[in-house]
Write an enzyme that holds these catalytic residues in place. Structure first.
Site, PDB file in Angstrom:
ATOM      1  N   ASP A 178       0.836  -1.196   0.000  1.00  0.00           N
ATOM      2  CA  ASP A 178       0.000   0.000   0.000  1.00  0.00           C
ATOM      3  C   ASP A 178       0.874   1.251   0.000  1.00  0.00           C
ATOM      4  OD1 ASP A 178      -1.828   2.029   0.492  1.00  0.00           O
ATOM      5  OD2 ASP A 178      -2.933   0.903   2.003  1.00  0.00           O
ATOM      6  N   ASP A 201      -6.624   3.864 -11.354  1.00  0.00           N
ATOM      7  CA  ASP A 201      -8.016   3.431 -11.505  1.00  0.00           C
ATOM      8  C   ASP A 201      -8.927   4.652 -11.354  1.00  0.00           C
ATOM      9  OD1 ASP A 201     -10.570   2.265 -11.295  1.00  0.00           O
ATOM     10  OD2 ASP A 201      -9.724   0.457 -10.385  1.00  0.00           O
ATOM     11  N   LYS A 205     -17.778   5.139 -11.195  1.00  0.00           N
ATOM     12  CA  LYS A 205     -19.087   5.269 -10.563  1.00  0.00           C
ATOM     13  C   LYS A 205     -19.028   6.275  -9.417  1.00  0.00           C
ATOM     14  CE  LYS A 205     -20.578   0.567 -11.722  1.00  0.00           C
ATOM     15  NZ  LYS A 205     -21.031  -0.741 -11.186  1.00  0.00           N
ATOM     16  N   ARG A 275       0.554   1.043 -21.946  1.00  0.00           N
ATOM     17  CA  ARG A 275      -0.442   0.131 -22.498  1.00  0.00           C
ATOM     18  C   ARG A 275      -1.855   0.622 -22.209  1.00  0.00           C
ATOM     19  NH1 ARG A 275      -2.628  -4.666 -20.333  1.00  0.00           N
ATOM     20  NH2 ARG A 275      -1.218  -4.493 -18.539  1.00  0.00           N
ATOM     21  N   GLU A 277      -2.722   3.694 -21.693  1.00  0.00           N
ATOM     22  CA  GLU A 277      -2.956   4.890 -22.506  1.00  0.00           C
ATOM     23  C   GLU A 277      -3.370   4.505 -23.918  1.00  0.00           C
ATOM     24  OE1 GLU A 277      -0.639   9.018 -23.792  1.00  0.00           O
ATOM     25  OE2 GLU A 277       0.404   7.449 -22.661  1.00  0.00           O
TER      26      GLU A 277
END
Length: 295
Positions: A178, A201, A205, A275, A277
């Site tokens: 992390d 990421d 939503k 990749r 992109e």
């Protein structure tokens, strides 16, 4: 980070012995229920402890731990989604050969000596490198800069180590775990010369926006470990996330936009086409770069 299934060879905890009850006795029935409940609770506790131990064991001998920080750090909303994926033979070979030399687990238990780790090179932190192709290329193109690359995806970790080794690059270190724990507990003040966050990421939503990495609280952790003038460089092909990044970075008192118009920056020549992109461009997405200097 990638969670591992329970080891199928681990012996299951023994079943509790059935409680003896006296038919028709309310007292006996209550005692039996209590014994049964206690036994079930003990089984659950043993199962959780076994799973915890297995999560902390390296997936490969001497390789990255499945849960390096373990249970001694708080639970909170994370910006990454653990996923399982098959490790190829080549990736496993790279992990077994190179992890002891170039890999480290983010356990939150000590502060890293970056000068020692990178032989005195200036160090840039990269959070989330996918399969490592762009990271390996940047390392090869700029051997005078150390790259501390953080991710939780085991195949990507092995792939990056293999690519760096093939290119003869010795300026890459792969950190497993992390990034928030790394920033908060394992980096000294003003120890980094830059931060790169490429195509994180986007959590598209609305109910998941709280999981996005670039937030005011994240920048509060980043600012103290960056040297004055160090650049935080973000890139995304998700327009709403780019707008949020620009808004959050502009509002933070410790960062200043390097773009003269206060907007997005041209893509720097040193950032290779990634990749992710390429996938975004194929879908008609517009890529935005943001470069902010630490004041």
């Amino acid at each position: 980070m990638s969670e591992q299934p329970l080891n199928p060879t681990t012996a299951a905890a023994p079943e509790p012995e059935a409680a003896t009850t006296v038919t028709g006795s309310a007292t006996g029935s209550t005692a039996a229920d209590a014994t049964s409940a206690d036994g079930a609770a003990a089984l659950r506790a043993a199962s959780f402890e076994r799973a915890r131990r297995l999560r902390q064991e390296p997936r490969f001998p001497g390789g990255p731990a499945a849960d390096p920080a373990g249970s001694h750090h708080e639970r909170r909303i994370r910006s990454f989604q653990p996923r399982r994926s098959r490790v190829t033979t080549g990736q496993q070979d790279a992990l077994e050969r190179l992890w002891p030399k170039w890999g480290l687990d983010i356990d939150g238990k000590h502060v890293l000596d970056l000068d020692q780790l990178f032989d005195g090179l200036p160090v840039v932190l990269e959070i989330g490198f996918g399969m490592g192709e762009a990271t390996a290329q940047m390392a090869a193109d700029d051997p005078g800069t150390g790259i501390l690359a953080v991710d939780v995806h085991t195949p990507g970790q092995g792939n990056l180590l293999g690519l760096a080794d093939k290119a003869g690059s010795t300026n890459v270190r792969v950190a497993n775990g992390d990034a928030v724990i790394l920033l908060r507990e394992m980096l000294a003040p003003e120890s980094l010369d830059g931060l790169r966050v490429y195509f994180p990421d986007p959590w598209p939503k609305a109910r998941h926006h709280k999981r996005r990495l670039i937030q005011p609280e994240f920048l509060d952790l980043v600012a103290p470990v960056l040297k004055p003038g160090a650049i935080i460089h973000c890139a995304t092909d998700w327009e709403p996330y780019a707008e949020q990044m620009l808004e959050v970075l502009t509002a933070h008192p410790r960062f200043e936009n390097t773009a003269a118009d206060g907007g997005y920056a041209p893509r720097p020549a040193f950032r290779p086409l990634t990749r992710f992109e390429g996938q975004g461009l194929d879908k008609g997405h517009v890529v935005h770069d943001l470069l902010f200097a630490r004041i």
